[in-house]
Each structure stands twice: as structure tokens, then as C-alpha cells.
Design a protein around this motif. Structure first.
Motif, short mmCIF file in Angstrom:
data_model
loop_
_atom_site.label_atom_id
_atom_site.label_comp_id
_atom_site.label_asym_id
_atom_site.label_seq_id
_atom_site.Cartn_x
_atom_site.Cartn_y
_atom_site.Cartn_z
N ARG A 6 0.82 -1.21 0.00
CA ARG A 6 0.00 0.00 0.00
C ARG A 6 0.86 1.26 0.00
N TRP A 7 2.03 1.19 0.61
CA TRP A 7 2.94 2.34 0.56
C TRP A 7 3.36 2.65 -0.88
N ASP A 8 3.28 1.68 -1.78
CA ASP A 8 3.59 1.94 -3.19
C ASP A 8 2.54 2.83 -3.84
N ASP A 9 1.32 2.83 -3.27
CA ASP A 9 0.21 3.54 -3.89
C ASP A 9 -0.23 4.79 -3.14
N ILE A 10 -0.07 4.79 -1.82
CA ILE A 10 -0.51 5.91 -0.99
C ILE A 10 0.53 6.15 0.10
N ALA A 11 0.22 7.05 1.04
CA ALA A 11 1.06 7.28 2.21
C ALA A 11 0.22 7.08 3.47
N PHE A 12 0.89 6.86 4.58
CA PHE A 12 0.22 6.65 5.85
C PHE A 12 0.77 7.59 6.92
N SER A 13 -0.08 7.85 7.90
CA SER A 13 0.40 8.45 9.14
C SER A 13 1.18 7.39 9.91
N ALA A 14 1.66 7.76 11.07
CA ALA A 14 2.22 6.77 11.98
C ALA A 14 1.11 5.84 12.46
N GLU A 15 1.49 4.68 12.93
CA GLU A 15 0.53 3.71 13.46
C GLU A 15 -0.17 4.30 14.70
N TYR A 16 -1.50 4.16 14.73
CA TYR A 16 -2.24 4.66 15.89
C TYR A 16 -3.00 3.56 16.62
N TYR A 17 -3.05 2.34 16.04
CA TYR A 17 -3.69 1.22 16.73
C TYR A 17 -3.11 -0.08 16.20
N ARG A 18 -2.94 -1.08 17.07
CA ARG A 18 -2.38 -2.38 16.70
C ARG A 18 -3.45 -3.46 16.87
N SER A 19 -3.82 -4.09 15.76
CA SER A 19 -4.80 -5.16 15.78
C SER A 19 -4.16 -6.41 15.20
N GLY A 20 -4.97 -7.41 14.83
CA GLY A 20 -4.44 -8.62 14.24
C GLY A 20 -5.55 -9.47 13.66
N GLN A 21 -5.23 -10.24 12.64
CA GLN A 21 -6.22 -11.05 11.94
C GLN A 21 -6.48 -12.37 12.65
N THR A 22 -7.76 -12.71 12.79
CA THR A 22 -8.15 -13.96 13.41
C THR A 22 -9.46 -14.43 12.77
N LEU A 23 -10.20 -15.29 13.45
CA LEU A 23 -11.42 -15.87 12.90
C LEU A 23 -12.62 -15.65 13.82
N THR B 208 -21.95 -16.39 17.94
CA THR B 208 -20.62 -16.40 17.36
C THR B 208 -19.54 -16.21 18.42
N VAL B 209 -18.31 -16.58 18.08
CA VAL B 209 -17.17 -16.46 18.98
C VAL B 209 -15.99 -15.96 18.18
N VAL B 210 -15.23 -15.02 18.76
CA VAL B 210 -13.97 -14.59 18.17
C VAL B 210 -12.86 -15.46 18.73
N SER B 211 -12.11 -16.11 17.86
CA SER B 211 -11.05 -17.01 18.30
C SER B 211 -9.99 -16.25 19.11
N LYS B 212 -9.54 -16.89 20.17
CA LYS B 212 -8.47 -16.33 21.00
C LYS B 212 -7.12 -17.00 20.71
N ALA B 213 -7.07 -17.77 19.63
CA ALA B 213 -5.82 -18.39 19.23
C ALA B 213 -4.84 -17.32 18.78
N LYS B 214 -3.58 -17.70 18.64
CA LYS B 214 -2.56 -16.75 18.22
C LYS B 214 -2.98 -16.06 16.93
N LEU B 215 -2.82 -14.74 16.88
CA LEU B 215 -3.24 -13.98 15.72
C LEU B 215 -2.49 -14.43 14.46
N VAL B 216 -3.21 -14.46 13.34
CA VAL B 216 -2.62 -14.86 12.07
C VAL B 216 -1.59 -13.82 11.62
N THR B 217 -1.92 -12.57 11.79
CA THR B 217 -1.04 -11.47 11.40
C THR B 217 -1.11 -10.37 12.45
N THR B 218 -0.18 -9.46 12.36
CA THR B 218 -0.27 -8.20 13.10
C THR B 218 -0.77 -7.15 12.12
#
Length: 334
Positions: A167-184, A267-277
Motif C-alpha cells: 500500500r505504501w507503493d500507492d498511498i502514504a500513511f500516518s504513523a501507526e495509531y492502533y495495533r490489531s491482528g487477523q483472526t477468525l 458467534t465467537v472470536v477465536s483467542k488463538a494466536k493472531l494470524v497477522t499483526t
């Protein structure tokens, strides 16, 4: 546990679909800070989107942004052409979600769009104009984010936007303001639902929104885990497909899935290790380096003033627990 009947899921899906229709009507009727939230058509995807974005933090510099301004200048002293255009227009146009519960969603009682991302967007308007209402909230899908920034139809995106090298190839970003992660997110009657991973949902249909890094990673892992990717315009669309029996699980950022789980007690959000940061940044046009530097100073002040934590406590603490420290920013991009 007995799996809930498909008819029940369909009935619940009808409620969500009806809610989506009410949301659309509310958007047409309400205004935010004197500006009506604007729904825009989905433009043709960029080449990067067509190929699929890489997972977040796929390189060492995905979260590195430009150095912040030493301080926030008075509006009448700003000479940068891009930011001057925003100031002269009298409002900043911000692409947001209207259906990402807790981060950016329409309040069915008031018609206002609200959430963690919306608080930050209003703070930016407050610093630019002295008025948090000087923001035009433009309702967009995840797939809209890159092309609308590139075309100049919006000035900024505040829509749980993961920072990636592609995405940095196409646009610009601010600094990171929140840290999430992909799960199921899965059905609560799935065996060991709270520890669900791609491996444990082998052979099932998994939904992710079009144009997201979550969908890109899902497609990358589909053959390895015998997954059947399905997509929808947004996370609410995935929830509808799930409830209608067209998907068996949803993948996405834990923060977003928490909002879906709050809307569906089955529904339940998995608490397993996040797939990504997934590091979230505010997206801007690639040429708007000065705006990115302005945003970085504004975000630093937002966090140090305690308003970041106040917003977290308002929207996320009940679902995700005690507020963490804000992410440590990385600067120095040239």
C-alpha cells in the motif's frame, strides 16, 4: 452443543439485512458536523488491489512514517498546497466505515456515525479548524480506500486501515495509531471455537471483505488449508452471508470481529494466536507528505493528552478489555 438450525440463521440474517437498509436510510437523512455523510460508488480497483495486498508488516518498514512536524502550525501560516486546499475548502473529507461496529458505525437512534476511528477523524478536524464538526464523513467500502485517495476524491481514510508495504507503493500513511491482528469468527457451536485457526476450519467456507489484506491472506492460505474463500463488500456483508448459511467463518481484524460478535450471540472470536499483526494508520494521498507529517504530530498529541485512552475506554474496553499503551510510532521515512 447443537448447531443452530439454518432457518434460525436465515431469520437472524433477515434482521441484519433489515438493519443494513435502515442504516442506508439513516445515512441519507442525517448530517455530521453540518455535512451529509456521502456514499460513493466503488471505483475500478487499482492493479495492486487486483493482485491482492500482502499481509500487514510484510516488510520492515510498513509502520515507518514521515517525521512529525515540530508542532502544529496555525492554519493561516500553512503554505503547503495540499493542506492549504483542505483548509480553504473549510472541511476535511474523510473516508470512513458506517458498519464497523465500535470503530465506525451508524447509531440507529441518532443516525450519527461514531466509533474509535471517528473520534480520531474529528480530532484532526478540531486541530485543523478549531472545530471537530469540520469533517465530511464519506462512507466507503474497504475496496474504495486506495482509488479514492489516489483520485483526490477524499483527503484521508480513517477506516481500520492496515499499513502494508504494497500500500505504501500507492498511498502514504500516518504513523501507526492502533495495533490489531487477523483472526477468525466462527459459530459458537463449532468444536473448540475459541481456539479456531485456519487449520481447524479446514474445508470450510471463510468470508473476508473485498479489497482487504485479510482476503489476500485468506486466498494465499486457501490451498494449504483446503479453505473455500468467499467475499462480500464489507464485514457486515460477511456476517449476513454467515447467517444465511453461505459462509462458515469470517476472517478479519480481531477488533472488527469483536463488533460482529457483539451483534450475534451465536458467534465467537477465536483467542488463538493472531494470524497477522495489523497496524492501523490514517491513509492519505502519496503526494501529501506534509499532511502525513501534520497527522503524525496530531496523533502524538492525541495520545499524550489522554484522549486516545478516553476513546478506547468509550468504544473498546467492554469488548477487548483494559486499554493497552498506544503503539510506539516509527518515523524517518524519506
Amino acid at each position: 452443543m447443537t448447531r443452530r438450525p439454518r432457518a434460525v440463521r436465515r431469520a437472524r440474517a433477515g434482521l441484519v439485512t433489515a438493519g443494513a437498509a435502515l442504516t442506508t436510510a439513516a445515512l441519507a437523512a442525517c448530517s455530521s458536523g453540518g455535512y451529509t455523510p456521502t456514499a460513493v460508488p466503488t471505483p475500478r480497483p487499482t492493479a495492486t488491489q487486483a493482485q491482492g495486498n500482502s499481509p500487514a508488516a510484510s516488510c520492515s518498514t510498513a509502520t515507518q512514517s514521515y517525521d512529525p512536524l515540530p508542532s502544529l502550525p496555525a492554519a493561516d501560516s500553512i503554505r503547503d498546497a495540499g493542506l492549504r486546499k483542505i483548509l480553504d475548502a473549510g472541511r476535511i473529507r474523510v473516508g470512513v466505515s458506517a458498519d464497523t461496529y465500535l470503530f465506525g458505525s451508524t447509531n440507529p437512534k441518532t443516525g450519527a456515525i461514531e466509533g474509535f476511528d471517528i473520534d480520531l477523524a474529528r480530532y484532526v478536524a478540531e486541530r485543523l479548524f478549531g472545530d471537530p464538526g469540520k469533517v465530511q464523513l464519506v462512507v466507503i467500502s474497504a475496496a474504495d480506500r486506495l482509488p479514492l485517495l489516489q483520485s483526490g476524491r477524499i483527503d484521508m481514510v480513517a477506516r481500520n486501515f492496515s499499513m502494508t508495504c504494497d500500500r505504501w507503493d500507492d498511498i502514504a500513511f500516518s504513523a501507526e495509531y492502533y495495533r490489531s491482528g487477523q483472526t477468525l469468527l466462527v459459530s459458537s457451536d463449532l468444536k473448540d471455537a475459541e481456539n479456531a485457526t485456519f487449520a481447524t476450519v479446514k474445508g470450510l467456507r471463510v468470508c473476508a471483505p473485498t479489497g482487504t489484506s485479510s482476503l489476500a491472506l485468506l486466498r494465499q492460505q486457501a490451498e494449504r488449508y483446503d479453505l473455500k474463500p468467499v467475499d462480500a463488500p464489507n464485514h457486515t456483508g460477511c456476517l449476513v452471508r454467515f447467517q444465511q448459511g453461505e459462509a462458515d467463518a469470517i476472517t478479519g481484524d480481531d477488533t472488527v470481529l469483536a463488533g460482529l460478535a457483539a451483534q450475534d450471540p451465536y458467534t465467537v472470536v477465536s483467542k488463538a494466536k493472531l494470524v497477522t499483526t495489523e497496524p492501523y494508520g490514517l491513509g492519505v494521498n502519496k503526494d501529501d507528505v506534509y499532511l502525513a507529517r501534520y497527522l503524525n504530530r496530531a496523533i502524538a498529541e492525541y495520545e499524550s493528552s489522554g484522549r486516545w485512552k478516553k476513546s478506547y475506554d468509550t468504544w473498546l474496553a467492554d469488548t477487548l478489555g483494559q486499554a493497552p499503551a498506544p503503539p510506539t510510532p516509527r518515523y524517518g521515512r524519506s
